[in-house]
Scaffold this motif. Structure first.
Motif, mmCIF file in Angstrom:
data_model
loop_
_atom_site.group_PDB
_atom_site.id
_atom_site.type_symbol
_atom_site.label_atom_id
_atom_site.label_comp_id
_atom_site.label_asym_id
_atom_site.label_seq_id
_atom_site.Cartn_x
_atom_site.Cartn_y
_atom_site.Cartn_z
ATOM 1 N N ARG A 1 -7.341 0.168 -10.774
ATOM 2 C CA ARG A 1 -7.309 -1.176 -10.181
ATOM 3 C C ARG A 1 -6.314 -2.083 -10.894
ATOM 4 O O ARG A 1 -5.566 -2.839 -10.251
ATOM 5 C CB ARG A 1 -8.712 -1.788 -10.244
ATOM 6 C CG ARG A 1 -9.700 -1.126 -9.296
ATOM 7 C CD ARG A 1 -11.103 -1.675 -9.493
ATOM 8 N NE ARG A 1 -12.050 -1.048 -8.579
ATOM 9 C CZ ARG A 1 -13.383 -1.242 -8.637
ATOM 10 N NH1 ARG A 1 -13.889 -2.036 -9.581
ATOM 11 N NH2 ARG A 1 -14.164 -0.642 -7.772
ATOM 12 N N VAL B 1 -2.965 -3.832 -9.243
ATOM 13 C CA VAL B 1 -2.610 -5.260 -9.307
ATOM 14 C C VAL B 1 -1.188 -5.429 -9.831
ATOM 15 O O VAL B 1 -0.385 -6.217 -9.287
ATOM 16 C CB VAL B 1 -3.623 -6.010 -10.197
ATOM 17 C CG1 VAL B 1 -3.159 -7.439 -10.439
ATOM 18 C CG2 VAL B 1 -4.992 -6.009 -9.532
ATOM 19 N N GLU C 1 1.328 -4.259 -7.106
ATOM 20 C CA GLU C 1 1.455 -5.237 -6.026
ATOM 21 C C GLU C 1 2.222 -6.471 -6.476
ATOM 22 O O GLU C 1 3.027 -7.034 -5.721
ATOM 23 C CB GLU C 1 0.067 -5.630 -5.525
ATOM 24 C CG GLU C 1 -0.647 -4.521 -4.749
ATOM 25 C CD GLU C 1 -1.995 -4.970 -4.230
ATOM 26 O OE1 GLU C 1 -2.396 -6.117 -4.555
ATOM 27 O OE2 GLU C 1 -2.653 -4.186 -3.505
ATOM 28 N N THR C 2 1.994 -6.900 -7.708
ATOM 29 C CA THR C 2 2.731 -8.057 -8.226
ATOM 30 C C THR C 2 4.227 -7.767 -8.308
ATOM 31 O O THR C 2 5.069 -8.616 -7.975
ATOM 32 C CB THR C 2 2.194 -8.438 -9.612
ATOM 33 O OG1 THR C 2 0.787 -8.650 -9.530
ATOM 34 C CG2 THR C 2 2.855 -9.722 -10.108
#
Length: 384
Positions: free
Chosen positions: A26, A30, A33-34
């Motif tokens: 996870r 993150v 995606e950033t």
């Protein structure tokens, strides 16, 4: 390769690390995606500048979002240029942030569009690229920290300390050799300076002797021709003696030069020997680094092969897991049906048993009542 622990090899090559927990995956999701959002944000100004060219590719929804971003950006620039209007500027900034988030969601919902734009849109290198690169390095650093166990961290620290000690030893050896070389060169220079001073002193002595001889000759000449004959012989003897001294001094000078050349040759040999030692150490260092590079390439090739095998096994595992889930669900439904049928049969058996018991009791009571009635009738007849 055999002397490097496996944990240290994993830490030194972060590409061998794999996520081993849901939390780690996870966190990496993150970060990824950033990074994608940052790269899309970097491309947005260039896309807006050529919006007519990319409108068909983007679609109406993303195009309208980009037009709204352009409009809000121009409003922000106008508000920054004009004094006052702080509240309005904050409201426009919030709208700009919200619009940017919505646009990024649209891009993330269509990854093929983003990958296509990466090769279609050309953007000059800027500070944003530096920031994205630093953020990617930070992501890799966090991954390494998440996947490195305390034992592997200790092995890494110990390995780096061993390498540092080896480098320090090599540097100490090189420093010692350099110090010996400098000392030898300094000693040679001191000897050369000493010999030069001696030669200079001998030249001065020769010049002084030459001057003295000229003065003596001038004095003899001034005394007159009367003592010329008497002193001629003495002067000739003296000149002969001086010439012998000159020859002797020249011989000494040549001997000193030869001695100096011999010492210089010895020093040159020592210097060559030292240079060969240094070259040998450098060559040894190059060989070690070449072997380590070859080891690294072998490990990288093995890693790529195992990664490909892992991908195939993961695909097979996903298919088998889906089939297993379906089979388990069918078994569960079948088991529930069997249990329900068993419960229904048990209820029916209990009901049948209760009905049979009730019926038997009813029959017994009926027979008993009929016998009682017959017995009472007979008794009444005898009494009459």
């Amino acid at each position: 390769k055999a002397g490097i622990p496996l944990g240290v090899m994993k830490v030194l090559d972060p590409r061998q690390l794999k996520p081993d927990s849901t939390e780690t995956e996870r966190i990496l999701t993150v970060f990824d995606e950033t990074i994608v959002k940052l790269e899309i944000t970097r491309l947005i100004p260039r896309i807006i500048g050529s919006l007519e060219r990319f409108a068909r590719m983007l679609g109406p929804e993303i195009t309208s979002g980009l037009l709204e971003l352009q409009k809000l950006s121009m409003e922000i620039q106008d508000l920054l240029a004009s004094p006052g209007g702080e509240r309005k500027r904050r409201a426009v900034e919030q709208s700009l942030k919200s619009s940017l988030r919505n646009t990024l969601r649209l891009f993330l919902a269509n990854p093929l569009l983003y990958h296509g734009l990466k090769y279609e849109v050309w953007v000059r290198e800027s500070q944003a690229d530096v920031f994205i690169k630093a953020f990617k390095e930070f992501r890799n650093f966090i991954l390494e920290r998440l996947l490195t166990s305390p034992d592997e961290e200790k092995e890494k620290i110990q390995f780096m300390e061993d390498i540092s000690l080896q480098i320090e030893k090599n540097m100490e050896t090189i420093s010692a050799v350099q110090a010996e070389l400098e000392a030898a060169i300094q000693t040679r220079d001191e000897k050369i300076n000493s010999k030069d001073k001696e030669i200079k002193s001998l030249k001065i002595s020769m010049e002084n002797l030459d001057n003295e001889s000229k003065v003596d000759i001038q004095q003899i000449t001034q005394e007159g021709e009367k003592q010329q004959q008497e002193d001629k012989k003495a002067s000739q003897e003296r000149c002969a003696r001086l010439e012998q001294d000159v020859l002797r001094l020249r011989a000494q000078f040549k001997a000193l030069v030869l001695e100096h050349r011999a010492s210089e040759l010895v020093l040159r040999k020592e210097k060559c020997k030292t240079e060969r030692e240094i070259e040998k150490w450098v060559r040894k260092y190059d060989i070690d680094m070449t072997e380590r590079q070859a080891t690294y390439e072998e490990i990288e090739a093995v890693y790529k092969e195992e990664k490909a095998q892992l991908a195939v096994l993961m695909e097979k595992h996903a298919v088998l897991l889906q089939e297993y889930t379906e089979i388990e669900e069918e078994r569960r439904i079948l088991k529930e049906k069997e249990e329900e049928a068993a419960r229904e049969a048990a209820r029916r058996n209990d009901a049948a048993t209760s009905i049979q018991a009730f019926w038997k009791g009813y029959l017994v009571r009926s027979i008993y009542k009929s016998k009682l009635k017959k017995g009472k009738g007979k008794g009444r007849g005898k009494g009459k």
